[in-house]
Design a protein around this motif. Structure first.
Motif, mmCIF file in Angstrom:
data_model
loop_
_atom_site.group_PDB
_atom_site.id
_atom_site.type_symbol
_atom_site.label_atom_id
_atom_site.label_comp_id
_atom_site.label_asym_id
_atom_site.label_seq_id
_atom_site.Cartn_x
_atom_site.Cartn_y
_atom_site.Cartn_z
ATOM 1 N N GLY A 49 -18.631 -26.552 -13.072
ATOM 2 C CA GLY A 49 -19.085 -26.163 -14.257
ATOM 3 C C GLY A 49 -19.073 -26.910 -15.250
ATOM 4 O O GLY A 49 -19.983 -27.374 -16.161
ATOM 5 N N GLU A 53 -22.313 -28.857 -16.636
ATOM 6 C CA GLU A 53 -22.348 -28.100 -17.880
ATOM 7 C C GLU A 53 -22.928 -26.693 -17.728
ATOM 8 O O GLU A 53 -23.857 -26.368 -18.349
ATOM 9 C CB GLU A 53 -23.204 -28.809 -18.891
ATOM 10 N N GLN A 54 -22.578 -26.052 -16.598
ATOM 11 C CA GLN A 54 -22.810 -24.655 -16.520
ATOM 12 C C GLN A 54 -21.753 -23.613 -16.913
ATOM 13 O O GLN A 54 -20.697 -23.591 -16.423
ATOM 14 C CB GLN A 54 -22.766 -24.354 -14.929
ATOM 15 N N LYS A 55 -22.102 -23.262 -18.001
ATOM 16 C CA LYS A 55 -21.260 -22.339 -18.747
ATOM 17 C C LYS A 55 -20.703 -20.953 -17.869
ATOM 18 O O LYS A 55 -19.919 -20.259 -18.174
ATOM 19 C CB LYS A 55 -21.977 -21.759 -20.081
ATOM 20 N N SER A 56 -21.796 -20.462 -17.211
ATOM 21 C CA SER A 56 -21.523 -19.268 -16.181
ATOM 22 C C SER A 56 -20.131 -19.728 -15.422
ATOM 23 O O SER A 56 -19.439 -18.793 -14.978
ATOM 24 C CB SER A 56 -22.876 -18.840 -15.438
ATOM 25 N N ILE A 58 -17.951 -22.001 -15.581
ATOM 26 C CA ILE A 58 -16.739 -21.970 -16.535
ATOM 27 C C ILE A 58 -16.215 -20.502 -16.606
ATOM 28 O O ILE A 58 -15.149 -20.329 -16.551
ATOM 29 C CB ILE A 58 -16.872 -22.937 -17.624
ATOM 30 N N PHE A 59 -17.189 -19.695 -17.060
ATOM 31 C CA PHE A 59 -16.690 -18.429 -17.646
ATOM 32 C C PHE A 59 -16.045 -17.394 -16.486
ATOM 33 O O PHE A 59 -15.174 -16.798 -16.481
ATOM 34 C CB PHE A 59 -17.730 -17.685 -18.357
#
Length: 152
Positions: A49, A53-56, A58-59
């Motif tokens: 993530g 740069e995948q926010k999902s 990371i979240f």
């Protein structure tokens, strides 16, 4: 029209399944000790993530780690810190393994699991606690982490 509705329903179904897994799986681990911790898989998801740069991603990884630490009474934020240390110190040096699609995930998961286990043992030594027992279940958890990352 059926194709149009089918393409929009699948991502929602995957999100719902992912949220259910992230919320309930750490609770099941606290009840059934033979279930793997999946620290390596979620750590690799966190690193992916950050890289892509995948926010999902990371979240999902952060929520899973916090939920796991709360349910198992592990040191708070140690999994997140361990994953970020592996990302900063080692992941960028694995550039020559990027051609191999299986080598980078396997090496990353092994590093994540062993670094987290080592930092947990250091934590136990410093604070004179026993948060985790070294036994065959940890080896089983490492093997399952490796198999899941290879499949993904």
């Amino acid at each position: 029209m059926a194709k149009y509705t089918r393409t929009f329903k699948l991502p929602y179904l995957l999100w719902i399944l992912a949220v259910i897994f992230i919320i309930f799986y750490p609770m099941l681990i606290s009840i059934y000790v033979f279930l793997p911790l999946l620290i390596g898989v979620m750590g690799y998801l966190l690193i992916l993530g950050i890289e892509k740069e995948q926010k999902s991603y990371i979240f999902m990884a952060l929520v899973y780690f916090v939920n796991l630490e709360i349910n198992l009474s592990l040191p708070f934020f140690l999994t997140i810190i361990s994953s970020l240390v592996i990302y900063v110190l080692f992941f960028q040096s694995l550039l020559h393994f990027r051609q191999c699609k299986v080598c980078t995930p396997i090496i990353t998961v092994i590093l994540l699991d062993f670094f987290y286990l080592g930092s947990l043992m250091v934590y136990d030594f410093i604070f004179q606690e026993t948060t985790i027992m070294l036994d065959n279940i940890l080896l089983y958890s490492l093997v399952i982490d490796l198999l899941i990352v290879v499949i993904l």
